[in-house]
Enzyme design. Structure first.
Site, PDB file in Angstrom:
ATOM      1  N   CYS A   3     -27.423  42.681  17.249  1.00 28.73           N
ATOM      2  CA  CYS A   3     -27.234  43.460  16.039  1.00 28.73           C
ATOM      3  C   CYS A   3     -26.543  42.563  15.009  1.00 28.73           C
ATOM      4  CB  CYS A   3     -26.325  44.642  16.407  1.00 28.73           C
ATOM      5  SG  CYS A   3     -26.699  46.115  15.516  1.00 28.73           S
TER       6      CYS A   3
ATOM      7  N   LYS B 113     -32.208  49.532  20.670  1.00 33.01           N
ATOM      8  CA  LYS B 113     -33.600  49.364  20.251  1.00 33.01           C
ATOM      9  C   LYS B 113     -33.697  48.450  19.026  1.00 33.01           C
ATOM     10  CE  LYS B 113     -34.746  53.934  22.063  1.00 33.01           C
ATOM     11  NZ  LYS B 113     -35.457  53.449  23.261  1.00 33.01           N
ATOM     12  N   THR B 114     -34.041  47.184  19.288  1.00 29.49           N
ATOM     13  CA  THR B 114     -34.135  46.215  18.195  1.00 29.49           C
ATOM     14  C   THR B 114     -35.291  45.246  18.424  1.00 29.49           C
ATOM     15  OG1 THR B 114     -32.732  44.612  19.335  1.00 29.49           O
ATOM     16  CG2 THR B 114     -31.605  46.163  17.884  1.00 29.49           C
TER      17      THR B 114
ATOM     18  N   ALA C  62     -34.744  42.161  18.299  1.00 34.01           N
ATOM     19  CA  ALA C  62     -34.109  41.136  19.133  1.00 34.01           C
ATOM     20  C   ALA C  62     -34.319  41.453  20.612  1.00 34.01           C
ATOM     21  CB  ALA C  62     -32.618  41.073  18.810  1.00 34.01           C
TER      22      ALA C  62
ATOM     23  N   CYS D 114     -32.198  49.928  15.769  1.00 38.03           N
ATOM     24  CA  CYS D 114     -31.081  49.213  15.151  1.00 38.03           C
ATOM     25  C   CYS D 114     -29.867  50.110  14.929  1.00 38.03           C
ATOM     26  CB  CYS D 114     -31.466  48.544  13.844  1.00 38.03           C
ATOM     27  SG  CYS D 114     -30.180  47.364  13.363  1.00 38.03           S
TER      28      CYS D 114
HETATM   29  C1  LIG Z   1     -33.346  49.754   8.565  1.00 35.82           C
HETATM   30  C2  LIG Z   1     -33.679  48.999   9.821  1.00 35.82           C
HETATM   31  C3  LIG Z   1     -32.955  47.848  10.127  1.00 35.82           C
HETATM   32  C4  LIG Z   1     -33.243  47.145  11.290  1.00 35.82           C
HETATM   33  N1  LIG Z   1     -32.528  45.998  11.532  1.00 35.82           N
HETATM   34  C5  LIG Z   1     -32.826  45.254  12.616  1.00 35.82           C
HETATM   35  C6  LIG Z   1     -32.166  44.015  12.839  1.00 35.82           C
HETATM   36  O1  LIG Z   1     -31.332  43.576  12.038  1.00 35.82           O
HETATM   37  N2  LIG Z   1     -32.491  43.306  13.935  1.00 35.82           N
HETATM   38  C7  LIG Z   1     -33.433  43.744  14.828  1.00 35.82           C
HETATM   39  O2  LIG Z   1     -33.708  43.049  15.811  1.00 35.82           O
HETATM   40  N3  LIG Z   1     -34.070  44.930  14.660  1.00 35.82           N
HETATM   41  C8  LIG Z   1     -33.796  45.689  13.574  1.00 35.82           C
HETATM   42  N4  LIG Z   1     -34.475  46.861  13.349  1.00 35.82           N
HETATM   43  C9  LIG Z   1     -35.294  47.429  14.436  1.00 35.82           C
HETATM   44  C10 LIG Z   1     -36.694  46.852  14.570  1.00 35.82           C
HETATM   45  O3  LIG Z   1     -37.388  46.907  13.340  1.00 35.82           O
HETATM   46  C11 LIG Z   1     -37.444  47.673  15.631  1.00 35.82           C
HETATM   47  O4  LIG Z   1     -36.662  47.702  16.815  1.00 35.82           O
HETATM   48  C12 LIG Z   1     -38.796  47.077  15.939  1.00 35.82           C
HETATM   49  O5  LIG Z   1     -39.629  47.092  14.802  1.00 35.82           O
HETATM   50  C13 LIG Z   1     -39.466  47.869  17.072  1.00 35.82           C
HETATM   51  O6  LIG Z   1     -40.736  47.368  17.353  1.00 35.82           O
HETATM   52  P1  LIG Z   1     -41.855  48.315  17.996  1.00 35.82           P
HETATM   53  O7  LIG Z   1     -43.057  47.469  18.096  1.00 35.82           O
HETATM   54  O8  LIG Z   1     -41.324  48.999  19.182  1.00 35.82           O
HETATM   55  O9  LIG Z   1     -42.079  49.426  16.869  1.00 35.82           O
HETATM   56  P2  LIG Z   1     -42.669  49.200  15.408  1.00 35.82           P
HETATM   57  O10 LIG Z   1     -42.409  47.805  14.949  1.00 35.82           O
HETATM   58  O11 LIG Z   1     -42.121  50.303  14.600  1.00 35.82           O
HETATM   59  O12 LIG Z   1     -44.240  49.338  15.589  1.00 35.82           O
HETATM   60  C14 LIG Z   1     -44.849  50.466  16.142  1.00 35.82           C
HETATM   61  C15 LIG Z   1     -46.333  50.400  15.795  1.00 35.82           C
HETATM   62  O13 LIG Z   1     -47.037  51.434  16.495  1.00 35.82           O
HETATM   63  C16 LIG Z   1     -47.980  52.008  15.631  1.00 35.82           C
HETATM   64  N5  LIG Z   1     -48.284  53.373  16.071  1.00 35.82           N
HETATM   65  C17 LIG Z   1     -47.591  54.511  15.800  1.00 35.82           C
HETATM   66  N6  LIG Z   1     -48.231  55.575  16.316  1.00 35.82           N
HETATM   67  C18 LIG Z   1     -49.330  55.113  16.959  1.00 35.82           C
HETATM   68  C19 LIG Z   1     -50.375  55.731  17.683  1.00 35.82           C
HETATM   69  N7  LIG Z   1     -50.423  57.051  17.826  1.00 35.82           N
HETATM   70  N8  LIG Z   1     -51.353  54.964  18.212  1.00 35.82           N
HETATM   71  C20 LIG Z   1     -51.325  53.613  18.056  1.00 35.82           C
HETATM   72  N9  LIG Z   1     -50.351  52.974  17.357  1.00 35.82           N
HETATM   73  C21 LIG Z   1     -49.363  53.702  16.827  1.00 35.82           C
HETATM   74  C22 LIG Z   1     -47.305  51.960  14.257  1.00 35.82           C
HETATM   75  O14 LIG Z   1     -48.258  52.063  13.196  1.00 35.82           O
HETATM   76  C23 LIG Z   1     -46.590  50.628  14.306  1.00 35.82           C
HETATM   77  O15 LIG Z   1     -47.376  49.576  13.783  1.00 35.82           O
HETATM   78  C24 LIG Z   1     -34.251  47.586  12.176  1.00 35.82           C
HETATM   79  C25 LIG Z   1     -34.983  48.729  11.852  1.00 35.82           C
HETATM   80  C26 LIG Z   1     -34.714  49.427  10.688  1.00 35.82           C
HETATM   81  C27 LIG Z   1     -35.534  50.652  10.342  1.00 35.82           C
END
Ligand SMILES: Cc1cc2nc3c(=O)[nH]c(=O)nc-3n(C[C@H](O)[C@H](O)[C@H](O)COP(=O)(O)OP(=O)(O)OC[C@H]3O[C@@H](n4cnc5c(N)ncnc54)[C@H](O)[C@@H]3O)c2cc1C
Length: 424
Positions: free
Chosen positions: A368, A333-334, A336, A162
């Site tokens: 965003c 990276k979001t 969305a 984000c």
């Molecule tokens: C402050 C903030 C505001 C945001 N605002 C927005 C917004 O308004 N709109 C939007 O679309 N996005 C927003 N985001 C971004 C969004 O939250 C992320 O892009 C999204 O969560 C990414 O998903 P992901 O599955 O890639 O990672 P994550 O959701 O972070 O999940 C990763 C998972 O992998 C697991 N993991 C880690 N290491 C290992 C391992 N070694 N082995 C197995 N599993 C592991 C973790 O425990 C976790 O559960 C925001 C993020 C933040 C921090």
């Protein structure tokens, strides 16, 4: 005996769970394993609202077990090693798990240590970060009790999840101080590794007006290196002259963030600034266990998973796909972005499973939602080319109350009830 899955997913966050749910809706008889170490699941986009005092932090955390899709197996462990040449991963427990197809989605790593002194002072000395469940509530405590002085908001020079979050909270803080009648006593600075406030010109125009309205001073191409809590000082590096800063800033990949390129011929200078409040965002990179693995992009110093940016299939291991924050696809990276990536990976994996070539393409879509004041929000949507890709039949560059409702009420509900369940 070594455990084996037809499809093995690493990471049960936003990407891992929405992908698995969507896949099972298309083909329910697959043997799927999800490796996820955390018993808790977080809705991170609401942490901005927590920092702004309008959302309960406890509502952003739920039990992972309630969201693991039925007909899949949850392995409570963390992957430590990828061995793609043998189609297996090794876990922290020592367990080895083999697969026919691997989907990588463990998110991005927060490198708090890359800013000297930050870890020691987080949550104290008026230094906070919305990038953590623990410290997002501190942001609101510090904003609410601020009596005026210098408020600093930082944004690192790496890609982050984000890209809008470092400045969203700044606009809300300024609006709160305006309503409280103390904005005139606030000297607000945005110290950013980016080239500008936003990479898509249509949305940047709106934000420039917002910066002007709140009299925020911007420092672009600036890399924060240290935060000293007790002395309330932030230190950053920047190019020695304004001209050099302008020349060295690139707008490539600047949807929400852009990297301030280092030009070795140009001298840098260190600047330090006193603050009375500091909201900070740590530099970010691929999780270390990916960085050091064969699936990392060898050309990416930050170690993201190497994928074809359209099909999201690994460039060298055709039975490996990746989605979410961990990939080297140059999208913002979001969550969305994940909504558009998940169906592409589902379709391409099913094609490969049937011996066909992947055909579906992800166009770099990301969104965003940027609140510009309490009650108004600009929903910026765009693609790989930094071109607006608006969903609604009105000009989304204009902040609106309807988009504020979308962010604060509708999206959290959609996330828990539809997105993680693969129906939105
Ligand atoms: C402050 C903030 C505001 C945001 N605002 C927005 C917004 O308004 N709109 C939007 O679309 N996005 C927003 N985001 C971004 C969004 O939250 C992320 O892009 C999204 O969560 C990414 O998903 P992901 O599955 O890639 O990672 P994550 O959701 O972070 O999940 C990763 C998972 O992998 C697991 N993991 C880690 N290491 C290992 C391992 N070694 N082995 C197995 N599993 C592991 C973790 O425990 C976790 O559960 C925001 C993020 C933040 C921090």
């Amino acid at each position: 005996m070594q455990e084996h899955f037809q499809i093995l997913i690493v990471g049960g966050g936003n990407a891992g769970l929405s992908f698995t749910s969507q896949l099972l809706r298309k083909k329910s008889d697959l043997k799927i394993g999800i490796i996820e170490p955390s018993e808790k699941h977080y809705y991170q986009p609401a942490w901005t609202l927590v920092g702004a005092g309008i959302y309960d932090i406890n509502k952003t955390r739920r039990k992972e077990k309630d969201y693991i899709p039925k007909n899949s197996t949850w392995i409570i462990d963390a992957v430590t090693e990828f061995v793609p040449s043998e189609n297996k991963v090794i876990c922290q427990s020592g367990k080895e798990i083999s697969y026919q197809y691997l989907v990588v989605s463990p998110g991005i790593q927060l490198d708090w240590d890359k800013i000297k002194g930050l870890k020691e002072t987080l949550g104290k000395n008026k230094v906070s970060s919305n990038y953590s469940f623990e410290f997002a509530p501190k942001t609101w405590e510090f904003i609410e009790n601020f009596k005026g002085g210098t408020a600093v908001f930082t944004n690192p020079s790496t890609p982050i999840k984000c890209g809008g979050a470092p400045h969203k909270i700044m606009y809300l803080a300024c609006d709160y101080w305006r309503k409280k009648g103390i904005l005139d006593k606030c000297d607000v600075h945005y110290i950013s590794g980016g080239a500008g406030i936003f990479g898509v010109p249509e949305y940047a125009e709106t934000l420039k007006k917002v910066l002007h309205k709140y009299k925020i001073q911007t420092h672009f191409g600036a890399n924060v290196t240290a935060i000293n809590g007790p002395t309330k000082t932030v230190e950053y590096e920047t190019k020695a002259t304004d001209e050099a800063i302008k020349q060295s800033l690139s707008t490539i990949d600047a949807a929400c963030y852009s990297i301030a390129t280092t030009n070795d011929n140009v001298e840098t200078k260190k600047v330090s600034m006193q603050f009375d409040l500091c909201h900070t965002v740590p530099p970010q990179s691929a999780p270390d266990f990916i960085k050091k693995s064969p699936i990392a992009d060898p050309n990416s110093p930050l170690g993201f998973v190497e994928v074809d940016k359209f099909t999201l299939q690994h460039s060298r291991f055709p039975n490996v796909f990746a989605l979410g924050d961990c990939t080297n696809a140059p999208a913002s990276k979001t969550g969305a972005a994940i909504r558009k990536q998940a169906p592409v990976v589902v379709a391409n994996l099913l094609a490969v499973l049937e011996g066909k070539a992947p055909t579906e393409q992800y166009d770099g879509y990301s969104a965003c939602p940027i609140p510009t004041e309490y009650g108004k929000l600009m929903l910026a949507e765009f693609d790989y080319d930094n071109k607006p890709k608006m969903t609604f039949p009105f000009d989304q560059a204009k902040p609106r109350w309807s988009m504020w409702i979308l962010k604060t009420k509708i999206l959290p509900w959609l996330y828990w009830n539809k997105i993680l369940k693969g129906t939105a």
